[in-house]
Structures are given as structure tokens and as C-alpha cells.
Motif scaffolding. Sequence first.
Motif, PDB file in Angstrom:
ATOM      1  N   VAL A  13      42.318  80.505  45.003  1.00  0.00           N
ATOM      2  CA  VAL A  13      41.807  80.380  43.699  1.00  0.00           C
ATOM      3  C   VAL A  13      40.366  80.291  43.786  1.00  0.00           C
ATOM      4  N   ALA A  14      39.671  79.487  44.574  1.00  0.00           N
ATOM      5  CA  ALA A  14      38.407  79.370  44.492  1.00  0.00           C
ATOM      6  C   ALA A  14      37.563  80.509  45.049  1.00  0.00           C
ATOM      7  N   TRP A  15      38.320  81.140  46.149  1.00  0.00           N
ATOM      8  CA  TRP A  15      37.705  82.479  46.445  1.00  0.00           C
ATOM      9  C   TRP A  15      37.684  83.565  45.664  1.00  0.00           C
ATOM     10  N   MET A  16      38.765  83.549  44.895  1.00  0.00           N
ATOM     11  CA  MET A  16      38.906  84.736  44.015  1.00  0.00           C
ATOM     12  C   MET A  16      37.933  84.390  42.593  1.00  0.00           C
ATOM     13  N   LEU A  17      37.754  83.163  42.194  1.00  0.00           N
ATOM     14  CA  LEU A  17      36.652  82.755  41.294  1.00  0.00           C
ATOM     15  C   LEU A  17      35.107  83.317  41.840  1.00  0.00           C
ATOM     16  N   LEU A  18      35.038  82.996  43.136  1.00  0.00           N
ATOM     17  CA  LEU A  18      33.711  82.929  43.666  1.00  0.00           C
ATOM     18  C   LEU A  18      33.396  84.576  43.625  1.00  0.00           C
ATOM     19  N   VAL A  19      34.471  85.521  43.955  1.00  0.00           N
ATOM     20  CA  VAL A  19      34.106  86.984  44.010  1.00  0.00           C
ATOM     21  C   VAL A  19      33.919  87.299  42.819  1.00  0.00           C
ATOM     22  N   LYS A  20      34.761  86.690  41.623  1.00  0.00           N
ATOM     23  CA  LYS A  20      34.501  87.192  40.406  1.00  0.00           C
ATOM     24  C   LYS A  20      33.249  86.959  39.771  1.00  0.00           C
ATOM     25  N   ILE A  21      32.632  85.715  40.148  1.00  0.00           N
ATOM     26  CA  ILE A  21      31.244  85.377  39.575  1.00  0.00           C
ATOM     27  C   ILE A  21      30.268  86.251  40.247  1.00  0.00           C
ATOM     28  N   ILE A  22      30.445  86.469  41.564  1.00  0.00           N
ATOM     29  CA  ILE A  22      29.338  87.366  42.355  1.00  0.00           C
ATOM     30  C   ILE A  22      29.402  88.779  41.537  1.00  0.00           C
ATOM     31  N   SER A  23      30.505  89.132  41.338  1.00  0.00           N
ATOM     32  CA  SER A  23      30.495  90.755  40.821  1.00  0.00           C
ATOM     33  C   SER A  23      30.019  90.778  39.307  1.00  0.00           C
ATOM     34  N   ASP A  24      30.408  89.709  38.342  1.00  0.00           N
ATOM     35  CA  ASP A  24      29.530  89.527  37.231  1.00  0.00           C
ATOM     36  C   ASP A  24      27.969  89.360  37.342  1.00  0.00           C
ATOM     37  N   VAL A  25      27.619  88.501  38.089  1.00  0.00           N
ATOM     38  CA  VAL A  25      26.266  88.493  38.381  1.00  0.00           C
ATOM     39  C   VAL A  25      25.580  89.728  38.763  1.00  0.00           C
ATOM     40  N   LYS A  26      25.975  90.563  39.715  1.00  0.00           N
ATOM     41  CA  LYS A  26      25.649  91.546  40.221  1.00  0.00           C
ATOM     42  C   LYS A  26      25.566  92.627  38.871  1.00  0.00           C
ATOM     43  N   LYS A  27      26.384  92.718  38.004  1.00  0.00           N
ATOM     44  CA  LYS A  27      26.705  93.589  36.840  1.00  0.00           C
ATOM     45  C   LYS A  27      25.498  93.037  36.082  1.00  0.00           C
ATOM     46  N   ALA A  28      25.139  91.760  35.453  1.00  0.00           N
ATOM     47  CA  ALA A  28      24.278  91.349  34.609  1.00  0.00           C
ATOM     48  C   ALA A  28      23.044  91.421  34.693  1.00  0.00           C
ATOM     49  N   ASN A  29      22.292  91.640  33.736  1.00  0.00           N
ATOM     50  CA  ASN A  29      20.792  91.413  33.697  1.00  0.00           C
ATOM     51  C   ASN A  29      20.127  90.098  33.844  1.00  0.00           C
ATOM     52  N   VAL A  30      19.914  89.342  34.943  1.00  0.00           N
ATOM     53  CA  VAL A  30      19.735  88.143  35.106  1.00  0.00           C
ATOM     54  C   VAL A  30      18.139  87.724  35.069  1.00  0.00           C
ATOM     55  N   ASP A  31      17.694  86.791  34.508  1.00  0.00           N
ATOM     56  CA  ASP A  31      16.238  86.472  34.493  1.00  0.00           C
ATOM     57  C   ASP A  31      16.264  85.877  35.652  1.00  0.00           C
ATOM     58  N   TRP A  32      15.925  86.200  36.938  1.00  0.00           N
ATOM     59  CA  TRP A  32      15.864  85.317  38.046  1.00  0.00           C
ATOM     60  C   TRP A  32      14.667  84.421  38.199  1.00  0.00           C
ATOM     61  N   THR A  33      13.521  84.690  37.344  1.00  0.00           N
ATOM     62  CA  THR A  33      12.591  83.597  37.418  1.00  0.00           C
ATOM     63  C   THR A  33      12.912  82.362  36.943  1.00  0.00           C
ATOM     64  N   GLY A  34      13.758  82.514  35.731  1.00  0.00           N
ATOM     65  CA  GLY A  34      14.068  81.351  35.210  1.00  0.00           C
ATOM     66  C   GLY A  34      15.355  80.334  35.963  1.00  0.00           C
TER      67      GLY A  34
END
Length: 56
Positions: A13-34
Motif C-alpha cells: 500500500v505504501a508503494w502504491m501511494l508513493l507511485v500515485k503521489i509521484i505521478s500526480d506531482v509530475k502532472k501538476a504545475n508545482v511552484d518548486w521555489t516555494g
Amino acid sequence: MIRFVIILPIIFVAWMLLVKIISDVKKANVDWTGVTTIIGFIALAFWLRHVTGTVS
């Protein structure tokens, strides 16, 4: 054996959550400076706590 049966689903379950979080972060427009600023302040707080020896 019982520990293996309990720990294996938790790891899965932890592995699946980590993969989901990584895929969501790649799709999102994140302010990396903040994000890096926040991480830097947290690291600075832990470092200062370590250097000064104050633990509350």
C-alpha cells in the motif's frame, strides 16, 4: 510468518501511494521555489536544534 503477512500488505500500500503521489506531482504545475524554501526552513530548524542542543 504472521509478521510477514501483516508487513507485506503495508509495504504494498505504501508503494502504491508513493507511485500515485509521484505521478500526480509530475502532472501538476508545482511552484518548486516555494517547495524548496519550505524544505530549507525545515532543514534549518532541525540543524539549529542539533547545533544548539535545545530539545523541547
